[in-house]
Design a protein around this motif. Sequence first.
Motif, PDB file in Angstrom:
ATOM      1  N   ILE A 152      -0.129  22.225   5.449  1.00  0.00           N
ATOM      2  CA  ILE A 152       0.965  23.041   5.979  1.00  0.00           C
ATOM      3  C   ILE A 152       0.713  24.519   5.725  1.00  0.00           C
ATOM      4  O   ILE A 152       0.912  25.370   6.601  1.00  0.00           O
ATOM      5  CB  ILE A 152       2.307  22.593   5.365  1.00  0.00           C
ATOM      6  N   GLY A 153       0.239  24.858   4.520  1.00  0.00           N
ATOM      7  CA  GLY A 153      -0.008  26.252   4.180  1.00  0.00           C
ATOM      8  C   GLY A 153      -1.066  26.891   5.049  1.00  0.00           C
ATOM      9  O   GLY A 153      -0.921  28.034   5.497  1.00  0.00           O
ATOM     10  N   ALA A 154      -2.158  26.163   5.309  1.00  0.00           N
ATOM     11  CA  ALA A 154      -3.224  26.699   6.160  1.00  0.00           C
ATOM     12  C   ALA A 154      -2.723  26.918   7.589  1.00  0.00           C
ATOM     13  O   ALA A 154      -3.051  27.931   8.225  1.00  0.00           O
ATOM     14  CB  ALA A 154      -4.415  25.750   6.156  1.00  0.00           C
ATOM     15  N   ARG A 155      -1.920  26.001   8.084  1.00  0.00           N
ATOM     16  CA  ARG A 155      -1.385  26.150   9.443  1.00  0.00           C
ATOM     17  C   ARG A 155      -0.445  27.350   9.530  1.00  0.00           C
ATOM     18  O   ARG A 155      -0.440  28.075  10.535  1.00  0.00           O
ATOM     19  CB  ARG A 155      -0.673  24.860   9.865  1.00  0.00           C
ATOM     20  N   LEU A 156       0.359  27.561   8.481  1.00  0.00           N
ATOM     21  CA  LEU A 156       1.249  28.730   8.465  1.00  0.00           C
ATOM     22  C   LEU A 156       0.447  30.028   8.481  1.00  0.00           C
ATOM     23  O   LEU A 156       0.787  30.981   9.187  1.00  0.00           O
ATOM     24  CB  LEU A 156       2.135  28.692   7.219  1.00  0.00           C
ATOM     25  N   ALA A 157      -0.637  30.056   7.699  1.00  0.00           N
ATOM     26  CA  ALA A 157      -1.464  31.261   7.622  1.00  0.00           C
ATOM     27  C   ALA A 157      -2.140  31.549   8.956  1.00  0.00           C
ATOM     28  O   ALA A 157      -2.174  32.693   9.422  1.00  0.00           O
ATOM     29  CB  ALA A 157      -2.516  31.106   6.523  1.00  0.00           C
ATOM     30  N   ILE A 158      -2.696  30.517   9.581  1.00  0.00           N
ATOM     31  CA  ILE A 158      -3.382  30.696  10.865  1.00  0.00           C
ATOM     32  C   ILE A 158      -2.401  31.141  11.936  1.00  0.00           C
ATOM     33  O   ILE A 158      -2.692  32.023  12.747  1.00  0.00           O
ATOM     34  CB  ILE A 158      -4.101  29.391  11.273  1.00  0.00           C
ATOM     35  N   ARG A 159      -1.213  30.559  11.910  1.00  0.00           N
ATOM     36  CA  ARG A 159      -0.204  30.929  12.897  1.00  0.00           C
ATOM     37  C   ARG A 159       0.355  32.326  12.627  1.00  0.00           C
ATOM     38  O   ARG A 159       0.603  33.094  13.565  1.00  0.00           O
ATOM     39  CB  ARG A 159       0.938  29.911  12.872  1.00  0.00           C
ATOM     40  N   GLY A 160       0.524  32.682  11.351  1.00  0.00           N
ATOM     41  CA  GLY A 160       1.084  33.993  11.015  1.00  0.00           C
ATOM     42  C   GLY A 160       0.123  35.138  11.228  1.00  0.00           C
ATOM     43  O   GLY A 160       0.533  36.271  11.478  1.00  0.00           O
ATOM     44  N   GLY A 161      -1.188  34.871  11.105  1.00  0.00           N
ATOM     45  CA  GLY A 161      -2.188  35.897  11.371  1.00  0.00           C
ATOM     46  C   GLY A 161      -2.390  36.876  10.221  1.00  0.00           C
ATOM     47  O   GLY A 161      -1.873  36.701   9.113  1.00  0.00           O
ATOM     48  N   THR A 162      -3.141  37.945  10.514  1.00  0.00           N
ATOM     49  CA  THR A 162      -3.557  38.879   9.469  1.00  0.00           C
ATOM     50  C   THR A 162      -2.397  39.672   8.877  1.00  0.00           C
ATOM     51  O   THR A 162      -2.406  39.994   7.682  1.00  0.00           O
ATOM     52  CB  THR A 162      -4.603  39.859  10.024  1.00  0.00           C
ATOM     53  N   LYS A 163      -1.403  39.997   9.676  1.00  0.00           N
ATOM     54  CA  LYS A 163      -0.268  40.770   9.156  1.00  0.00           C
ATOM     55  C   LYS A 163       0.504  39.960   8.120  1.00  0.00           C
ATOM     56  O   LYS A 163       0.867  40.463   7.047  1.00  0.00           O
ATOM     57  CB  LYS A 163       0.657  41.185  10.300  1.00  0.00           C
ATOM     58  N   PHE A 164       0.741  38.690   8.430  1.00  0.00           N
ATOM     59  CA  PHE A 164       1.419  37.791   7.500  1.00  0.00           C
ATOM     60  C   PHE A 164       0.626  37.679   6.203  1.00  0.00           C
ATOM     61  O   PHE A 164       1.183  37.742   5.105  1.00  0.00           O
ATOM     62  CB  PHE A 164       1.577  36.411   8.151  1.00  0.00           C
ATOM     63  N   LEU A 165      -0.694  37.543   6.319  1.00  0.00           N
ATOM     64  CA  LEU A 165      -1.530  37.387   5.140  1.00  0.00           C
ATOM     65  C   LEU A 165      -1.595  38.660   4.313  1.00  0.00           C
ATOM     66  O   LEU A 165      -1.701  38.600   3.088  1.00  0.00           O
ATOM     67  CB  LEU A 165      -2.936  36.945   5.549  1.00  0.00           C
ATOM     68  N   ARG A 166      -1.557  39.821   4.965  1.00  0.00           N
ATOM     69  CA  ARG A 166      -1.567  41.076   4.207  1.00  0.00           C
ATOM     70  C   ARG A 166      -0.330  41.180   3.322  1.00  0.00           C
ATOM     71  O   ARG A 166      -0.423  41.491   2.131  1.00  0.00           O
ATOM     72  CB  ARG A 166      -1.627  42.274   5.151  1.00  0.00           C
ATOM     73  N   TYR A 167       0.841  40.903   3.900  1.00  0.00           N
ATOM     74  CA  TYR A 167       2.078  40.960   3.116  1.00  0.00           C
ATOM     75  C   TYR A 167       2.086  39.876   2.033  1.00  0.00           C
ATOM     76  O   TYR A 167       2.490  40.114   0.889  1.00  0.00           O
ATOM     77  CB  TYR A 167       3.297  40.807   4.015  1.00  0.00           C
ATOM     78  N   GLY A 168       1.623  38.677   2.404  1.00  0.00           N
ATOM     79  CA  GLY A 168       1.562  37.595   1.422  1.00  0.00           C
ATOM     80  C   GLY A 168       0.612  37.920   0.286  1.00  0.00           C
ATOM     81  O   GLY A 168       0.893  37.607  -0.874  1.00  0.00           O
ATOM     82  N   PHE A 169      -0.497  38.571   0.618  1.00  0.00           N
ATOM     83  CA  PHE A 169      -1.481  38.966  -0.394  1.00  0.00           C
ATOM     84  C   PHE A 169      -0.865  39.950  -1.387  1.00  0.00           C
ATOM     85  O   PHE A 169      -1.049  39.817  -2.597  1.00  0.00           O
ATOM     86  CB  PHE A 169      -2.689  39.596   0.307  1.00  0.00           C
ATOM     87  N   MET A 170      -0.109  40.917  -0.893  1.00  0.00           N
ATOM     88  CA  MET A 170       0.507  41.907  -1.781  1.00  0.00           C
ATOM     89  C   MET A 170       1.593  41.274  -2.656  1.00  0.00           C
ATOM     90  O   MET A 170       1.730  41.615  -3.836  1.00  0.00           O
ATOM     91  CB  MET A 170       1.064  43.073  -0.963  1.00  0.00           C
ATOM     92  N   VAL A 171       2.364  40.347  -2.085  1.00  0.00           N
ATOM     93  CA  VAL A 171       3.373  39.639  -2.885  1.00  0.00           C
ATOM     94  C   VAL A 171       2.690  38.841  -3.995  1.00  0.00           C
ATOM     95  O   VAL A 171       3.132  38.832  -5.154  1.00  0.00           O
ATOM     96  CB  VAL A 171       4.219  38.711  -1.989  1.00  0.00           C
ATOM     97  N   LEU A 172       1.582  38.180  -3.637  1.00  0.00           N
ATOM     98  CA  LEU A 172       0.838  37.404  -4.617  1.00  0.00           C
ATOM     99  C   LEU A 172       0.314  38.295  -5.746  1.00  0.00           C
ATOM    100  O   LEU A 172       0.394  37.938  -6.920  1.00  0.00           O
ATOM    101  CB  LEU A 172      -0.320  36.681  -3.938  1.00  0.00           C
ATOM    102  N   LEU A 173      -0.224  39.462  -5.390  1.00  0.00           N
ATOM    103  CA  LEU A 173      -0.711  40.392  -6.407  1.00  0.00           C
ATOM    104  C   LEU A 173       0.422  40.818  -7.337  1.00  0.00           C
ATOM    105  O   LEU A 173       0.222  40.943  -8.550  1.00  0.00           O
ATOM    106  CB  LEU A 173      -1.349  41.618  -5.749  1.00  0.00           C
ATOM    107  N   CYS A 174       1.611  41.036  -6.786  1.00  0.00           N
ATOM    108  CA  CYS A 174       2.774  41.391  -7.624  1.00  0.00           C
ATOM    109  C   CYS A 174       3.083  40.276  -8.620  1.00  0.00           C
ATOM    110  O   CYS A 174       3.400  40.538  -9.788  1.00  0.00           O
ATOM    111  CB  CYS A 174       3.998  41.657  -6.749  1.00  0.00           C
ATOM    112  N   LEU A 175       2.973  39.022  -8.174  1.00  0.00           N
ATOM    113  CA  LEU A 175       3.212  37.890  -9.071  1.00  0.00           C
ATOM    114  C   LEU A 175       2.177  37.848 -10.189  1.00  0.00           C
ATOM    115  O   LEU A 175       2.504  37.622 -11.359  1.00  0.00           O
ATOM    116  CB  LEU A 175       3.186  36.573  -8.279  1.00  0.00           C
ATOM    117  N   PHE A 176       0.913  38.086  -9.823  1.00  0.00           N
ATOM    118  CA  PHE A 176      -0.144  38.103 -10.834  1.00  0.00           C
ATOM    119  C   PHE A 176       0.074  39.242 -11.827  1.00  0.00           C
ATOM    120  O   PHE A 176      -0.080  39.072 -13.038  1.00  0.00           O
ATOM    121  CB  PHE A 176      -1.518  38.265 -10.172  1.00  0.00           C
ATOM    122  N   ILE A 177       0.414  40.419 -11.312  1.00  0.00           N
ATOM    123  CA  ILE A 177       0.647  41.579 -12.181  1.00  0.00           C
ATOM    124  C   ILE A 177       1.783  41.285 -13.159  1.00  0.00           C
ATOM    125  O   ILE A 177       1.691  41.557 -14.358  1.00  0.00           O
ATOM    126  CB  ILE A 177       0.953  42.827 -11.336  1.00  0.00           C
ATOM    127  N   GLY A 178       2.859  40.691 -12.638  1.00  0.00           N
ATOM    128  CA  GLY A 178       3.994  40.340 -13.495  1.00  0.00           C
ATOM    129  C   GLY A 178       3.612  39.317 -14.556  1.00  0.00           C
ATOM    130  O   GLY A 178       4.005  39.438 -15.718  1.00  0.00           O
TER     131      GLY A 178
END
Length: 254
Positions: free
Chosen positions: A220-246
């Motif tokens: 499901i996650g891979a399908r969401l990423a492929i459907r959401g495209g690069t913009k979705f992944l950029r925002y998701g990547f930054m949210v993930l980095l915030c979680l790691f930083i925290g």
Amino acid sequence: METTLYFLIVICFLAGLMDAAVGGGGLLQIPGMFNVLPPNTPVPTVLGVGKVASFSGTFTATWQYVRKIAVPWKMLLPAAILAFAMSYLGAKSAAYFPVQYMKPAMLAVMVAMFLYTFFKKDLGQTARTAALTRRELFWGLFFGALIGFYDGIFGPGTGSLLAFVFVRFYGYDFLAASASAKVINTTTNLAALTFFIPNGHVVWTWALPLAAANLCGGIIGARLAIRGGTKFLRYGFMVLLCLFIGKFARDLVV
């Protein structure tokens, strides 16, 4: 134990979904397992069961990605083999390596990655069409070895590091970078299993249902990423980095 297992199945499903979509599933899965499994469970057993689940989800997500996204196999395959060897070496070296210095170092790296991604708005938004140079092939081997060793000896953030390398140093968009990172991440997970399984650190009655849950989340996650495209992944990547930083900041303070 049945209630505990059902709860872990939910955690592993969500971890697989998160990891396939933007990475960082271990942020959810590993703490969840340590908190839910019986307190007397040996640490290697927790990690071994977690790696079986992670490998299942990552392998499935990788298959979903590479069926639809072109990845640089010429560089990825030798880099993945080298990452496999270095990840195993890292796992064997963990007892002799000053891991306590990893968290402050990774905190600094994650902050730098977040700031760079935040201020460079077009980062990872354009697909690369040029062939890789020999120099880039060499650096692919270097990064594969370095991050593979890190994954074996410590682990958190491996997928994010790989994705950032493919975006920043190779000019790939976030979708191709995520697909490429998953290929190498699959091999580093497999390397860990070659250590945990022969040494009896996997309880299969726990590992198999959790692997199935992580696998379903990965699809499901891979399908969401492929459907959401690069913009979705950029925002998701930054949210993930915030979680790691925290997480790293909290671990250093507590």
